[in-house]
Design a protein around this motif. Structure first.
Motif, PDB file in Angstrom:
ATOM      1  N   HIS A 111       0.825  -1.214   0.000  1.00  0.00           N
ATOM      2  CA  HIS A 111       0.000   0.000   0.000  1.00  0.00           C
ATOM      3  C   HIS A 111       0.859   1.263   0.000  1.00  0.00           C
ATOM      4  O   HIS A 111       1.843   1.362   0.740  1.00  0.00           O
ATOM      5  CB  HIS A 111      -0.885  -0.010   1.249  1.00  0.00           C
ATOM      6  CG  HIS A 111      -1.904   1.090   1.268  1.00  0.00           C
ATOM      7  ND1 HIS A 111      -2.346   1.661   2.436  1.00  0.00           N
ATOM      8  CD2 HIS A 111      -2.568   1.718   0.270  1.00  0.00           C
ATOM      9  CE1 HIS A 111      -3.246   2.585   2.159  1.00  0.00           C
ATOM     10  NE2 HIS A 111      -3.397   2.638   0.851  1.00  0.00           N
ATOM     11  N   ASP A 123      -4.742   7.003  -6.432  1.00  0.00           N
ATOM     12  CA  ASP A 123      -4.310   5.618  -6.280  1.00  0.00           C
ATOM     13  C   ASP A 123      -2.879   5.455  -6.770  1.00  0.00           C
ATOM     14  O   ASP A 123      -2.622   5.450  -7.972  1.00  0.00           O
ATOM     15  CB  ASP A 123      -5.222   4.687  -7.101  1.00  0.00           C
ATOM     16  CG  ASP A 123      -6.460   4.293  -6.329  1.00  0.00           C
ATOM     17  OD1 ASP A 123      -6.417   4.357  -5.089  1.00  0.00           O
ATOM     18  OD2 ASP A 123      -7.456   3.934  -6.964  1.00  0.00           O
ATOM     19  N   THR A 128      -5.767   0.012  -2.277  1.00  0.00           N
ATOM     20  CA  THR A 128      -6.241   1.327  -1.869  1.00  0.00           C
ATOM     21  C   THR A 128      -6.988   1.201  -0.549  1.00  0.00           C
ATOM     22  O   THR A 128      -7.102   0.108   0.010  1.00  0.00           O
ATOM     23  CB  THR A 128      -7.133   1.944  -2.971  1.00  0.00           C
ATOM     24  OG1 THR A 128      -7.426   3.301  -2.644  1.00  0.00           O
ATOM     25  CG2 THR A 128      -8.435   1.165  -3.119  1.00  0.00           C
ATOM     26  N   ASN A 148     -12.069   4.071  -5.901  1.00  0.00           N
ATOM     27  CA  ASN A 148     -11.433   3.242  -4.874  1.00  0.00           C
ATOM     28  C   ASN A 148     -12.326   2.066  -4.494  1.00  0.00           C
ATOM     29  O   ASN A 148     -12.708   1.892  -3.335  1.00  0.00           O
ATOM     30  CB  ASN A 148     -11.079   4.075  -3.632  1.00  0.00           C
ATOM     31  CG  ASN A 148     -10.345   5.357  -3.963  1.00  0.00           C
ATOM     32  OD1 ASN A 148     -10.922   6.434  -3.899  1.00  0.00           O
ATOM     33  ND2 ASN A 148      -9.089   5.236  -4.347  1.00  0.00           N
ATOM     34  N   ARG A 153      -9.914  -1.288  -9.748  1.00  0.00           N
ATOM     35  CA  ARG A 153      -8.570  -1.892  -9.701  1.00  0.00           C
ATOM     36  C   ARG A 153      -8.196  -2.377 -11.115  1.00  0.00           C
ATOM     37  O   ARG A 153      -7.018  -2.354 -11.488  1.00  0.00           O
ATOM     38  CB  ARG A 153      -8.530  -3.084  -8.743  1.00  0.00           C
ATOM     39  CG  ARG A 153      -8.930  -2.859  -7.285  1.00  0.00           C
ATOM     40  CD  ARG A 153      -8.129  -1.760  -6.610  1.00  0.00           C
ATOM     41  NE  ARG A 153      -8.681  -0.453  -6.882  1.00  0.00           N
ATOM     42  CZ  ARG A 153      -7.996   0.693  -6.781  1.00  0.00           C
ATOM     43  NH1 ARG A 153      -6.723   0.678  -6.457  1.00  0.00           N
ATOM     44  NH2 ARG A 153      -8.581   1.854  -7.034  1.00  0.00           N
ATOM     45  N   TRP A 157      -6.895   1.542 -12.523  1.00  0.00           N
ATOM     46  CA  TRP A 157      -5.499   1.455 -12.091  1.00  0.00           C
ATOM     47  C   TRP A 157      -4.655   0.706 -13.114  1.00  0.00           C
ATOM     48  O   TRP A 157      -3.569   1.163 -13.482  1.00  0.00           O
ATOM     49  CB  TRP A 157      -5.414   0.772 -10.726  1.00  0.00           C
ATOM     50  CG  TRP A 157      -4.032   0.843 -10.133  1.00  0.00           C
ATOM     51  CD1 TRP A 157      -3.521   1.827  -9.349  1.00  0.00           C
ATOM     52  CD2 TRP A 157      -2.976  -0.116 -10.308  1.00  0.00           C
ATOM     53  NE1 TRP A 157      -2.218   1.560  -9.016  1.00  0.00           N
ATOM     54  CE2 TRP A 157      -1.857   0.361  -9.592  1.00  0.00           C
ATOM     55  CE3 TRP A 157      -2.870  -1.327 -10.988  1.00  0.00           C
ATOM     56  CZ2 TRP A 157      -0.643  -0.323  -9.540  1.00  0.00           C
ATOM     57  CZ3 TRP A 157      -1.665  -2.012 -10.936  1.00  0.00           C
ATOM     58  CH2 TRP A 157      -0.560  -1.520 -10.226  1.00  0.00           C
TER      59      TRP A 157
END
Length: 741
Positions: A111, A123, A128, A148, A153, A157
């Motif tokens: 993280h 991010d 997250t 988030n 993801r 991201w």
């Protein structure tokens, strides 16, 4: 001192090499040290049970959400099966689940939390953090704040610009990113996951909330288990790339260039987009710098940090959060011991000893408060013959050389404000004031038949009990908070300064004390009076008839004398708009006391004469002596009135803040007249009742008109309060003295 450990980890040598190759010259140097101490603790703790490159660890923030670690169901995990690189998929059974991650798993999370987050979450890492409803966590919220979650993801991201740049470099295992992207292109597939009966999320539930780490786990070819993101290098690559670029582009535009690193001293790509330290020198704080471009692109010229150092600063921001004490009203004092030597003077044994005996001791304090642990590490070790003292002022110093202490006083809010930062805190001044204070409490005034020996509620005050530990009180400001108030009105005294109020009186005084400056006596007396006036008003509202804040006066008296003992008092002057303290002059004689061996006293007259003779402010100044005797007489008559059940006492009629140069003659005449009236009306009182006060007072008052006195109103009122306290405690000494009672 040698390390307590028989063998020093090899990482100690690497840590020394990573330190800035200079003596610490700014709080940024201290921050880099703390990021390295954090790394050293990590790699030697045993919690890091997998290979993690130092450059990845430097960009992670494993301590950022430490309160969440260890909580049940604190991680919402999507399980991705990549055992067949050509056909990425989600786990067949329960592809989404809650897991519990404790502190030992913080590195595997991988993280990286944005320091000083002020808006929507950025991010950096695929892991997250979110505190939101199940509807949100499932990725079903479709507005701009619905980020988030488990869905982005894969949809955001993995498709980020940072991921693009990593793929362009043709890094090892780049196919993993491609596989995650492939899963993200089929949003419907992810939406279907959260509707399965074995998934613990209700995509329609907007009420039930969870605070969790949102992340993924990957099962790679040949692997027997699902790995966490921190164990997958290519995911860490994207995290580093994302964070490094954000140093130049988040809240500013292209705030980077080729330059010389502020801490490293090396030619490199530097950025001004760092979040700064504790809110200082962060991004677009243009108000601190002239001619800073409106878009922030020139920010790198003010604090040019290499990306590695900027990452270290971000780590330190999280670590610093474990090294402060709350002082109330949103105020914090950070206390940061650090190695003061040039790294060339350090050896692995010394570095390891400091890291374990100072840094880790303070950080890993378990149930102890930070303030209590500081006391243990800084001061109590002096009393332990088995270890050497910590700081360089003493004859013996530890193996790691001189230790310095940085302190930062911060008021949190919007924005956060720093009232002072001091790199060379005088940490032995608190110990010195504690010892001096104890010396005062064992003096004749506080012992035996001394006038303050039996002051009311003495046992309840750490400033009046010999042997109480006041070192930490002084270090963290409580030593002065106990005796002062910033204003004469409680509402203002308890209020938090508004944005821009950079001259907080308590912060200023604590800063002066820790920086080794002299404290202006006149300012201190003013703040003493603010407290006394408020305390006396409160006493007027109570039913027991005690209208004298005797305990508070005694505390202030002891404090003044202790400050004088360590040469910490001076007179105030103004230089270029700033208040400073000069060398002692007449005002500082408030605290000049010559001890005598007069006890046991023959009678109260001798005790009073001894008190005046041994206090320079009284013996050398007729105005001060006159005011003191007037206060003493008011205190004596008030004590008599309380015995007789008189509710409207003299001290209530003439409280501390009533007395001025204009009113003092009137008060003196009426007080002496009232004393005479009681003598005439009460057959039990002798004609000499209170003569030790009344015999001197008229001549002193007539010697010079009060309007010509070189005495400030604060001095006048505080000496009056001291006199009232004296008089109210001027009880009989022996049986020969009972005629006045």
């Amino acid at each position: 001192m040698s390390s307590k450990h028989q063998s020093v980890p090899q990482e100690a040598s690497e840590a020394i090499e990573r330190l800035p190759q200079r003596r610490p010259a700014s709080l940024y140097d201290v921050a880099v040290q703390y990021s390295i101490f954090d790394w050293y603790e990590t790699v030697t703790s045993g919690d890091l049970d997998f290979d993690l490159a130092p450059e990845y660890l430097a960009f992670m923030t494993p301590a950022a959400k430490s309160d969440l670690l260890g909580e049940p169901d604190n991680a919402l995990v999507v399980y991705v099966d990549l055992t067949d690189p050509e056909s990425p998929t989600f786990r067949d059974e329960q592809p989404i689940a809650f897991e519990s991650v404790d502190a030992s798993g913080r590195f595997k999370l991988g993280h990286s939390y944005p320091a000083n987050k002020t808006s929507a979450m950025t991010d950096y890492s695929i892991t997250t953090h979110k505190d939101a409803s199940e509807h949100h966590l499932a990725g079903q919220r479709d507005d701009a704040w619905g980020t988030n979650n488990i869905k982005d993801r894969f949809t955001q991201w993995a498709h980020s610009d940072a991921a693009d740049r990593v793929l362009e470099r043709d890094v090892e295992d780049a196919w993993i990113l491609e596989a995650l992207r492939e899963l993200g292109t089929a949003e419907d597939r992810i939406d279907e996951l959260v509707t399965r009966g074995d998934v613990p999320l209700d995509p329609e539930d907007e009420e039930t909330e969870h605070e969790v780490f949102v992340t993924v786990r990957l099962k790679l070819p040949g692997g027997e288990r699902y790995q966490w993101p921190g164990e997958v290098p290519v995911l860490n690559e994207v995290m580093v790339e994302q964070k490094a670029k954000r140093f130049e582009n988040i809240s500013v535009d292209d705030a980077g260039a080729d330059g010389v690193g502020y801490v490293s001293g090396e030619d490199d790509r530097v950025t001004g987009g760092s979040a700064g330290l504790l809110g200082m020198y962060a991004k677009k704080q243009r108000e601190h710098f002239a001619d800073l471009s409106p878009d922030g692109s020139e920010a790198w010229r003010n604090r040019p940090l290499t990306h590695e150092i900027a990452a270290a600063i971000a780590t330190a921001n999280s670590v610093f959060e474990e090294f402060f004490e709350r002082l109330g009203d949103g105020r914090r004092l950070y206390v940061l011991p650090y190695l003061g030597e040039h790294p060339e003077a350090l050896d692995p044994e010394g570095f390891d000893a400091f890291a374990r005996e100072v840094f880790m001791e303070l950080r890993n304090r378990e149930a102890s408060s930070f303030q209590a642990k500081v006391n243990e590490v800084f001061y109590e070790r002096e009393e332990d013959a088995a270890v050497e003292p910590l700081f360089e002022d003493l004859a013996a110093t530890p193996a790691y050389g001189p230790v310095k202490v940085a302190t930062v006083f911060q008021a949190t809010g919007n924005p956060d404000r720093i009232f002072f930062e001091e790199l060379r805190t005088d940490v032995y001044r608190p110990r010195a004031i504690d010892e001096a204070h104890d010396t005062v409490l064992t003096s004749s005034v506080f012992q035996g038949e001394g006038i303050l020996a039996n002051v009311r509620d003495r046992s309840e005050s750490p400033l009046l009990v010999a042997g109480a530990d006041r070192s930490n009180m002084a270090l963290f400001g409580g030593y002065f908070d106990w005796t002062t108030e910033p204003t004469r009105t409680s509402e203002e005294a308890e209020g938090t300064p508004k944005a821009g109020d950079i001259d907080d009186v308590r912060a200023r005084r604590l800063g002066q004390f820790l920086q080794g400056e002299k404290l202006p006596v006149r300012t201190l007396l003013e703040e003493y009076l603010h407290l006394l006036v408020q305390e006396q008003r409160d006493l007027f509202d109570e039913s027991d008839g005690s209208h004298v804040p005797a305990r508070q006066v005694a505390e202030q008296y002891a404090q003044l004398r202790a400050l004088a003992e360590i040469d910490a008092l001076g007179d105030e002057r103004r230089t270029a708009g700033r208040r400073t303290a000069t060398q002692p002059t007449t005002t500082t004689t408030f605290a000049t006391v010559t001890e005598t061996a007069s006890q046991p006293y023959q009678d109260r007259t001798q005790r009073l004469e001894d008190f005046i003779d041994t206090h320079e402010v009284l013996s050398s100044s007729e105005p001060h002596q006159a005011v003191f005797l007037l206060g003493g007489l008011v205190g004596r008559i008030t004590a008599y009135q309380r015995r007789e059940g008189v509710s409207s006492t003299l001290v209530r009629r003439y409280p501390i803040d009533y007395l001025t140069k204009q009113s003092i003659k009137e008060v003196t005449n009426e007080v002496i007249q009232m004393n005479n009236t009681y003598i005439e009306s009460d057959d039990a009182l002798p004609s000499t009742y209170n003569a030790r006060y009344t015999d001197r007072l008229p001549n002193l008052m007539l010697a010079r008109d009060p309007s010509d006195w070189d005495v400030t109103q604060n001095e006048l009122q505080w000496v009056y309060a001291l006199g009232i306290t004296y008089g109210s405690n001027d009880i009989q000494i022996d049986t020969a003295d009972t005629t006045e009672e």
